[in-house]
Design an enzyme around this catalytic site. Structure first.
Site, PDB file in Angstrom:
ATOM      1  N   ASN A 100      -7.776   4.099   9.189  1.00  0.00           N
ATOM      2  CA  ASN A 100      -7.219   2.886   9.764  1.00  0.00           C
ATOM      3  C   ASN A 100      -7.351   2.816  11.274  1.00  0.00           C
ATOM      4  OD1 ASN A 100      -5.291   5.090   9.032  1.00  0.00           O
ATOM      5  ND2 ASN A 100      -3.959   4.004  10.453  1.00  0.00           N
TER       6      ASN A 100
ATOM      7  N   CYS B  37       1.840   1.688  12.500  1.00  0.00           N
ATOM      8  CA  CYS B  37       3.018   2.519  12.245  1.00  0.00           C
ATOM      9  C   CYS B  37       3.402   3.350  13.461  1.00  0.00           C
ATOM     10  CB  CYS B  37       2.760   3.439  11.055  1.00  0.00           C
ATOM     11  SG  CYS B  37       2.458   2.560   9.518  1.00  0.00           S
TER      12      CYS B  37
ATOM     13  N   THR C  87      10.942  -6.904 -12.117  1.00  0.00           N
ATOM     14  CA  THR C  87      10.347  -8.183 -12.488  1.00  0.00           C
ATOM     15  C   THR C  87       9.193  -8.518 -11.553  1.00  0.00           C
ATOM     16  OG1 THR C  87      12.454  -8.986 -13.337  1.00  0.00           O
ATOM     17  CG2 THR C  87      10.795 -10.647 -12.783  1.00  0.00           C
TER      18      THR C  87
ATOM     19  N   GLY D 180       0.799  -1.215   0.000  1.00  0.00           N
ATOM     20  CA  GLY D 180       0.000   0.000   0.000  1.00  0.00           C
ATOM     21  C   GLY D 180       0.832   1.265   0.000  1.00  0.00           C
TER      22      GLY D 180
ATOM     23  N   GLN E 255      -7.700  -0.134   3.939  1.00  0.00           N
ATOM     24  CA  GLN E 255      -8.503  -0.676   5.031  1.00  0.00           C
ATOM     25  C   GLN E 255      -9.916  -1.070   4.616  1.00  0.00           C
ATOM     26  OE1 GLN E 255      -7.674  -1.654   7.904  1.00  0.00           O
ATOM     27  NE2 GLN E 255      -5.679  -0.723   8.216  1.00  0.00           N
TER      28      GLN E 255
ATOM     29  N   HIS F 136      -1.633  -7.314   2.741  1.00  0.00           N
ATOM     30  CA  HIS F 136      -1.656  -7.887   4.089  1.00  0.00           C
ATOM     31  C   HIS F 136      -2.809  -7.378   4.944  1.00  0.00           C
ATOM     32  CE1 HIS F 136       0.135  -4.609   6.710  1.00  0.00           C
ATOM     33  NE2 HIS F 136       0.327  -4.110   5.505  1.00  0.00           N
TER      34      HIS F 136
END
Length: 373
Positions: A151, A322, A237, A71, A179, A201
């Site tokens: 969040n 965070c 890649t 994200g 979220q 995730h």
């Protein structure tokens, strides 16, 4: 108390179906998707399939999906990519005061390069007023970026209304939906967005993968330069392994019916806390316009971090992941005007696919025991 996980907004476990979708790319489909020979064919097919699954969830076209490392990278591509795009109309960005750091930090970086940013206020429930967006627009406005759902408190913003304003003025509109994807509807045409961020995730997919929806005709300068991967928008890649996980997670998330069970458990937790603590517990965020899995509450005149340290077997958060570990007033709650004696006692409980009734009841019992000491 057994270990109980109520921090799904920070990260989700990988769904077994997602893990199974990834297995071929661990076992044998190892080729480079861009190589064009027999070893690359399974990886290329897996990448294409995953792109289609992400696009289907959003009601988008596959070529509008750009795979990223998560994200944060998707947000940086939307913001910096727009700022550095050759056809940008100016150097002004509109966002809100309660965005994730993956929005606020790029905006502050661009301010150091001569850009200007308007950080819109929110009301006491965490809502942005669409009319504030309209009033903030100038001839130099190059981008509007307002998160779909917060969040920390779960408040869901009036994205469709803001999108209509952006379209009226011909301004690209981005929303960070990390979220909200998989919890509420996120069809890009209904929201009226030109760019939308997904983080794997948060969606029962692995860490290290995300995506940016980029509407056809919306130009961004790549943040990562190199070969022409991802339609020339993001060099490097591609990982068919990680893309397959995100794609499978998006296919599962298309069915929102199971979310009602999670919301029922969230409401059970809130009611039990009210019954146990009365006026000693306060709800943070909008009472109805919020994510169905998120409950941010304050234990008045207490310290949220202290409560969690004593409730050691419960994984929850005093803010976004965070900021974890910092005992300070949440910037989101501060922007909402929550008094310090209330905000310092905030805990975010975020429920998920594997949360049970027994776990909710155990948490309430544990909290009541701590409060009685």
């Amino acid at each position: 108390m057994r270990q109980i996980y109520l921090d799904y907004n920070a990260s989700t476990p990988i769904d077994p179906v997602v893990a199974e979708a990834m297995r071929p790319f661990l076992d044998h489909a190892f080729g480079n998707p861009s190589s064009g020979h027999w070893a690359s064919a399974p990886a290329k097919a897996g990448l294409d399939r995953a792109r289609g699954q992400v696009a289907a969830l959003l009601g988008a076209a596959p070529d509008e999906i750009v795979f990223t490392s998560g994200g944060s990278e998707a947000n940086n591509l939307a913001i910096k990519g727009t700022f550095f795009a050759p056809n940008r109309r100016g150097a002004h960005i509109i966002t809100s005061a309660i965005e994730h750091p993956a929005i606020l930090a790029p905006c502050r970086f661009l301010e150091r390069l001569g850009g200007s940013v308007t950080y819109l206020p929110v009301n006491g429930t965490g809502l942005v007023d669409p009319e504030d967006v309209r009033r903030a627009i100038t001839p130099q406005t190059a981008l509007i970026s307002i998160m779909h759902a917060n969040n920390e408190v779960g408040t869901v913003q009036p994205i469709a209304e803001i999108g209509a304003i952006a379209r009226q003025h011909g301004i690209p509109f981005h929303t960070d939906a990390a979220q909200s994807v998989g919890k509420i509807a996120t069809k890009v045409d209904e929201l009226g967005v030109d760019m939308l961020t997904i983080a794997g995730h948060k969606l029962y997919a692995p860490k290290g993968v995300g995506a940016l929806y980029l509407r056809r005709g919306t130009e961004v300068e790549p943040v990562i330069h190199g070969a022409g991967h991802e339609f020339g928008r993001r060099a490097g890649t591609e990982s068919a392994l990680l893309a397959a996980g995100l794609g499978a997670a998006c296919a599962i998330a298309a069915d929102l019916a199971p979310v009602s069970r999670i919301q029922t458990l969230r409401d059970r937790l809130w009611q039990a806390l009210q019954d146990s603590f009365g006026d000693g517990v306060a709800l943070n965020g909008h009472p109805t316009h919020r994510l169905p899995n998120t409950l941010n509450v304050s234990f008045v005149d207490m310290i949220g971090a202290d409560i969690l340290s004593r409730l050691r077997d419960v994984a929850a958060s005093t803010g976004s992941a965070c900021h974890s570990g910092q005992i300070e007033l949440s910037p989101v709650l501060a922007a909402m005007g929550v008094p310090e004696r209330v905000a310092m006692g905030a805990i975010r409980f975020s429920l998920g696919r594997y949360t049970t009734v027994d776990e909710i009841d155990e948490v309430v019992t544990g909290l009541a025991t701590i409060a009685a000491v």
